[in-house]
Scaffold this motif. Structure first.
Motif, mmCIF file in Angstrom:
data_model
loop_
_atom_site.group_PDB
_atom_site.id
_atom_site.type_symbol
_atom_site.label_atom_id
_atom_site.label_comp_id
_atom_site.label_asym_id
_atom_site.label_seq_id
_atom_site.Cartn_x
_atom_site.Cartn_y
_atom_site.Cartn_z
ATOM 1 N N TYR A 192 0.843 -1.202 0.000
ATOM 2 C CA TYR A 192 0.000 0.000 0.000
ATOM 3 C C TYR A 192 0.877 1.251 0.000
ATOM 4 C CZ TYR A 192 -3.225 3.637 1.477
ATOM 5 O OH TYR A 192 -3.953 4.791 1.550
ATOM 6 N N ARG A 193 0.459 2.244 -0.771
ATOM 7 C CA ARG A 193 1.154 3.532 -0.817
ATOM 8 C C ARG A 193 0.136 4.646 -0.631
ATOM 9 N NH1 ARG A 193 4.535 0.425 -0.415
ATOM 10 N NH2 ARG A 193 6.444 0.074 -1.627
ATOM 11 N N ARG A 194 0.521 5.644 0.120
ATOM 12 C CA ARG A 194 -0.358 6.795 0.327
ATOM 13 C C ARG A 194 -0.234 7.723 -0.878
ATOM 14 N NH1 ARG A 194 0.656 10.150 5.634
ATOM 15 N NH2 ARG A 194 0.296 8.073 6.548
ATOM 16 N N GLU A 195 -0.884 7.317 -1.952
ATOM 17 C CA GLU A 195 -0.807 8.069 -3.206
ATOM 18 C C GLU A 195 -2.205 8.222 -3.797
ATOM 19 O OE1 GLU A 195 3.561 6.258 -4.551
ATOM 20 O OE2 GLU A 195 1.722 5.552 -5.517
ATOM 21 N N GLY A 196 -2.412 9.320 -4.524
ATOM 22 C CA GLY A 196 -3.673 9.516 -5.207
ATOM 23 C C GLY A 196 -4.689 10.247 -4.364
ATOM 24 N N PRO A 197 -5.881 10.474 -4.918
ATOM 25 C CA PRO A 197 -6.952 11.190 -4.210
ATOM 26 C C PRO A 197 -7.417 10.433 -2.966
ATOM 27 C CG PRO A 197 -7.420 10.995 -6.576
ATOM 28 C CD PRO A 197 -6.278 10.084 -6.287
ATOM 29 N N LEU A 251 -9.237 5.455 0.137
ATOM 30 C CA LEU A 251 -10.196 4.803 1.030
ATOM 31 C C LEU A 251 -10.769 3.539 0.396
ATOM 32 C CD1 LEU A 251 -12.199 7.749 2.648
ATOM 33 C CD2 LEU A 251 -10.652 6.142 3.794
ATOM 34 N N VAL A 252 -11.113 3.625 -0.865
ATOM 35 C CA VAL A 252 -11.643 2.445 -1.557
ATOM 36 C C VAL A 252 -10.593 1.337 -1.563
ATOM 37 C CG1 VAL A 252 -12.407 1.531 -3.784
ATOM 38 C CG2 VAL A 252 -13.264 3.742 -2.981
ATOM 39 N N ASP A 253 -9.354 1.694 -1.847
ATOM 40 C CA ASP A 253 -8.270 0.713 -1.845
ATOM 41 C C ASP A 253 -8.123 0.071 -0.469
ATOM 42 O OD1 ASP A 253 -6.011 -0.778 -2.396
ATOM 43 O OD2 ASP A 253 -4.648 0.925 -2.439
ATOM 44 N N LEU A 254 -8.106 0.890 0.573
ATOM 45 C CA LEU A 254 -7.966 0.390 1.942
ATOM 46 C C LEU A 254 -9.080 -0.594 2.297
ATOM 47 C CD1 LEU A 254 -7.041 3.674 3.847
ATOM 48 C CD2 LEU A 254 -5.647 1.591 3.792
ATOM 49 N N GLU A 283 -4.151 5.148 8.055
ATOM 50 C CA GLU A 283 -4.351 5.532 6.660
ATOM 51 C C GLU A 283 -5.786 5.971 6.392
ATOM 52 O OE1 GLU A 283 -2.048 6.148 4.519
ATOM 53 O OE2 GLU A 283 -0.553 5.512 5.979
ATOM 54 N N THR A 284 -6.739 5.391 7.093
ATOM 55 C CA THR A 284 -8.127 5.827 6.954
ATOM 56 C C THR A 284 -8.292 7.249 7.472
ATOM 57 O OG1 THR A 284 -8.903 3.543 7.217
ATOM 58 C CG2 THR A 284 -10.530 5.290 7.525
ATOM 59 N N LEU A 285 -7.725 7.524 8.631
ATOM 60 C CA LEU A 285 -7.801 8.868 9.211
ATOM 61 C C LEU A 285 -7.065 9.882 8.336
ATOM 62 C CD1 LEU A 285 -7.190 7.994 12.979
ATOM 63 C CD2 LEU A 285 -9.360 8.700 11.936
ATOM 64 N N GLN A 286 -5.943 9.497 7.778
ATOM 65 C CA GLN A 286 -5.186 10.397 6.904
ATOM 66 C C GLN A 286 -5.978 10.731 5.644
ATOM 67 O OE1 GLN A 286 -2.438 12.064 7.162
ATOM 68 N NE2 GLN A 286 -1.350 11.184 8.896
ATOM 69 N N ALA A 287 -6.636 9.721 5.067
ATOM 70 C CA ALA A 287 -7.424 9.962 3.854
ATOM 71 C C ALA A 287 -8.581 10.903 4.137
ATOM 72 C CB ALA A 287 -7.939 8.633 3.295
ATOM 73 N N LEU A 288 -9.262 10.716 5.270
ATOM 74 C CA LEU A 288 -10.372 11.596 5.637
ATOM 75 C C LEU A 288 -9.881 13.006 5.922
ATOM 76 C CD1 LEU A 288 -12.368 9.128 7.910
ATOM 77 C CD2 LEU A 288 -13.120 10.040 5.701
ATOM 78 N N THR A 289 -8.715 13.113 6.526
ATOM 79 C CA THR A 289 -8.129 14.431 6.779
ATOM 80 C C THR A 289 -7.784 15.116 5.464
ATOM 81 O OG1 THR A 289 -7.215 13.697 8.900
ATOM 82 C CG2 THR A 289 -6.224 15.647 7.896
#
Length: 214
Positions: free
Chosen positions: A69-74, A79-82, A116-122
């Motif tokens: 997993y990479r923290r990349e993209g919108p 979130l969908v990936d996670l 990663e979920t919290l980061q995406a929402l942030t």
């Protein structure tokens, strides 16, 4: 001399056993020990009880699911990936997934998914005070549907057939005068589906409601 198994080997064996279990089998410390060719005391050196073992197994599965997993993209794509990583991991282990709400995990895999979920929402631009609220909504949705999917898969063929027949009776046999909409759509209705596609469609509805920053 009796072999002593390390923690990693025990977790790998537990995942393997769970992947081949069906709805009539109960996962237990004794069964796992037998699979390893030892007795339960070897497992209790690493895990005090079944709950502690299951929490570790969940985390072990999540670590594997998050590999690469990479923290990349919108934010939404992340979130969908996670969430789909969790869905796919549990789909291979329905006996574990059936009880996933009881075992939230207890280690780095769980921490990584939450982070990663919290980061995406942030990154979506949500006000800080509602980020936890939306995290809990997504987790509740995911865990509920993953558990339901697993419960359906681990039931016996005869049980599934009886549920299908019962559904057909109440839909196809509906009185058009009393239930006009049901009678109209009866032949196009199916019992509740828990496929990956239906899960993703439901997830999209929820993500559409996230108050993201434009």
């Amino acid at each position: 001399m009796r072999q002593r198994w390390d923690r990693q080997t025990i977790l790998d064996a537990a995942v393997e056993l769970l992947s081949h279990s069906d709805g009539d089998e109960t996962f237990s410390m004794r069964r796992l020990a037998a699979e390893l060719g030892t007795d339960s005391s070897s497992l209790y050196r690493h895990f005090h009880n079944r709950t502690e073992l299951m929490l570790a197994v969940v985390d072990h599965v999540l670590v594997q699911a998050m590999a690469g997993y990479r923290r990349e993209g919108p934010w939404r794509a992340r979130l969908v990936d996670l969430i789909l990583r969790s869905w796919d991991a549990y789909a291979a282990l329905p006996q574990l997934a059936k009880d996933t709400s009881h075992y939230p995990g207890s280690g780095p895999g769980t921490q990584l998914v939450i982070e990663e979920t919290l980061q995406a929402l942030t990154d979506a631009g949500l006000p800080e005070e509602i980020v936890p609220e939306w995290y809990h909504r997504l987790v509740t949705l995911s865990v509920s549907l993953i558990s339901a999917h697993a419960a359906a898969r681990t039931s016996s063929t005869s049980d599934r057939q009886r549920r299908l027949e019962s559904f057909r009776v109440i839909t196809l046999g509906a009185d058009p005068a009393e239930f006009p909409a049901l009678a109209h759509y009866a032949r196009r209705l199916e019992p509740t589906g828990y496929t990956r596609e239906s899960f993703l469609a439901t997830l999209d509805v929820v993500l559409d409601a996230v108050p993201a920053r434009p």
